[in-house]
Write an enzyme that holds these catalytic residues in place. Structure first.
Site, PDB file in Angstrom:
ATOM      1  N   ASP A  73       0.825  -1.202   0.000  1.00  0.00           N
ATOM      2  CA  ASP A  73       0.000   0.000   0.000  1.00  0.00           C
ATOM      3  C   ASP A  73       0.857   1.249   0.000  1.00  0.00           C
ATOM      4  O   ASP A  73       2.022   1.224   0.400  1.00  0.00           O
ATOM      5  CB  ASP A  73      -0.945   0.012   1.198  1.00  0.00           C
ATOM      6  CG  ASP A  73      -0.204  -0.074   2.536  1.00  0.00           C
ATOM      7  OD1 ASP A  73       0.722  -0.908   2.647  1.00  0.00           O
ATOM      8  OD2 ASP A  73      -0.545   0.686   3.468  1.00  0.00           O
ATOM      9  N   GLU A 138      -0.049  -1.415   5.728  1.00  0.00           N
ATOM     10  CA  GLU A 138       0.990  -0.981   6.668  1.00  0.00           C
ATOM     11  C   GLU A 138       0.842   0.488   7.017  1.00  0.00           C
ATOM     12  O   GLU A 138       1.046   0.884   8.168  1.00  0.00           O
ATOM     13  CB  GLU A 138       2.380  -1.241   6.076  1.00  0.00           C
ATOM     14  CG  GLU A 138       3.530  -1.061   7.047  1.00  0.00           C
ATOM     15  CD  GLU A 138       4.041   0.378   7.164  1.00  0.00           C
ATOM     16  OE1 GLU A 138       4.801   0.661   8.109  1.00  0.00           O
ATOM     17  OE2 GLU A 138       3.684   1.211   6.301  1.00  0.00           O
TER      18      GLU A 138
END
Length: 389
Positions: A73, A138
């Site tokens: 991400d 994350e």
């Protein structure tokens, strides 16, 4: 694989807009790179629709396992008009490759993927196995790493390298934890001309605000590498209009913790404060957390730490520093796994992470692959030597 091939893989990763979601598209692309190699075990581990973690394992399962981890991400690009380069273009200008995630951390992710692909392509004998742990979420809470840890994918690790953007001149061996919390104050609305008919939620929330700062300030112990405990109230909202007693107010705070103060210590103190204030007439405060992470303790002399420093010194020709990090990373979740192992951060990148015109040095990105390709066999040799002692 040519340098241009390696750059093209990174560009493709940046062009996938995995902004706080859509990681499955990244996982599918990476899985397609490993598909020609039947000896690679490829598993997608779902977190939510469109948000699959990816685990790829290669090598000898009878030897020690080294984890290589990166998150898929990225944070939002913000105002695209403020960028001088397409945030999802992967444009190369001179030695700089631009795009959201170029530094944090698709360059690190690409580098560990390519390391494994080149070992497969060369049919390099391995004295152990390598496990890619590509995670979702994350940037917003390490919940991809939590999912993989809970599913047991980190239980067999003998060491873990997280390719976060430390810069190749730094090996991170310890990191702060994080606690994000919210306090909601519920009151009772009334006309501001008749405040006795209501309960002011903002007034009650401020009782917590005024008490929590001095409470957290009592934690005076300072870590020699990470510094002290940090506590900041960053968001406050409440009320609906100027002539109404507010029935709702809330605040959100961010804490950066150190190993000396485990998160449970903070949880207990905040809960006790909330309970104390809720004993007052009319006060109703509710406390909640969003994806807290423990601080990562570490030993600067740990064998993996020193090995990573040595190899980075040799490959890059600099004096690699062994440091701590103020930010949390996926290692906080992976270290909950069964067994004990050292987790480090070592990856290409710089301070442009999360900023306009985020970039990575192409030279450093390619050097990172060389570092990882040297680190893998050296790690297996190190573990074997330790076992033989």
């Amino acid at each position: 694989m040519t340098p241009q091939d390696k750059i093209a893989i990174l560009q493709h990763l940046i062009q996938i807009q995995s902004v706080n979601a859509n990681e499955t598209a990244v996982a599918d692309y990476i899985a397609s790179l490993f598909a020609p190699y039947p000896q690679a075990e490829i598993v997608k581990v779902p977190f939510a629709p469109g948000r699959d973690n990816l685990v790829v394992t290669i090598g000898d399962p009878t030897g020690p396992m080294l984890g290589l981890s990166g998150h898929m991400d990225v944070v939002a690009a913000g105002d695209a008009a403020a960028w001088h380069h397409d945030p999802f273009g992967g444009e190369v200008v001179g030695d700089q490759l631009f795009g959201r995630g170029a530094s944090d951390m698709k360059s690190g992710l690409a580098a560990i993927v390519i390391t494994m692909l080149e070992l497969l392509e060369a049919q390099t004998p391995l004295a152990g196995s390598i496990r890619l742990l590509a995670t979702v979420g994350e940037e917003t809470g390490e919940y991809g790493a939590a999912t993989l840890t809970d599913a047991g994918y980190a239980d067999s690790l003998a060491g873990l390298v997280i390719a976060e953007p430390s810069g190749l001149n730094n090996v991170v061996y310890t990191a702060r934890g994080v606690i994000d919390y919210k306090v909601v104050s519920t009151g009772k609305a009334s006309h501001s001309a008749r405040p006795e008919n209501g309960v002011n939620a903002i007034t009650n929330l401020m009782k917590f605000y005024n008490a929590v700062g001095p409470l957290m300030a009592k934690h005076t112990q300072v870590d020699p590498v990470l510094g002290g405990l940090l506590h900041n109230v960053d968001l406050i909202s409440g009320g609906e209009q100027i002539n109404s007693i507010p029935a709702h107010a809330e605040l959100m705070a961010n804490m950066r913790t150190i190993p000396a103060y485990p998160n449970q210590v903070i949880y207990d103190e905040l809960a006790a404060l909330i309970a104390q204030l809720n004993q007052e007439d009319g006060v109703q405060l509710d406390l909640s957390y969003s994806y807290p992470e423990e601080a990562i303790p570490g030993d600067p002399q740990a064998p993996l730490v020193q090995l990573a420093k040595q190899i980075s010194d040799q490959v890059c020709g600099h004096d690699t520093q062994v440091i701590g990090s103020g930010g949390a990373n996926d290692g906080a979740e992976f270290l909950r796994a069964k067994g004990e192992f050292t987790s480090i951060e070592l990856g290409p990148g710089n301070d442009s992470s999360h900023q306009v015109d985020e970039y990575v040095s192409v030279t450093e990105y390619l050097q990172a692959i060389t570092v990882y390709e040297a680190l893998v066999p050296a790690f297996f040799a190190q573990v074997a030597a330790t076992v033989g002692e």
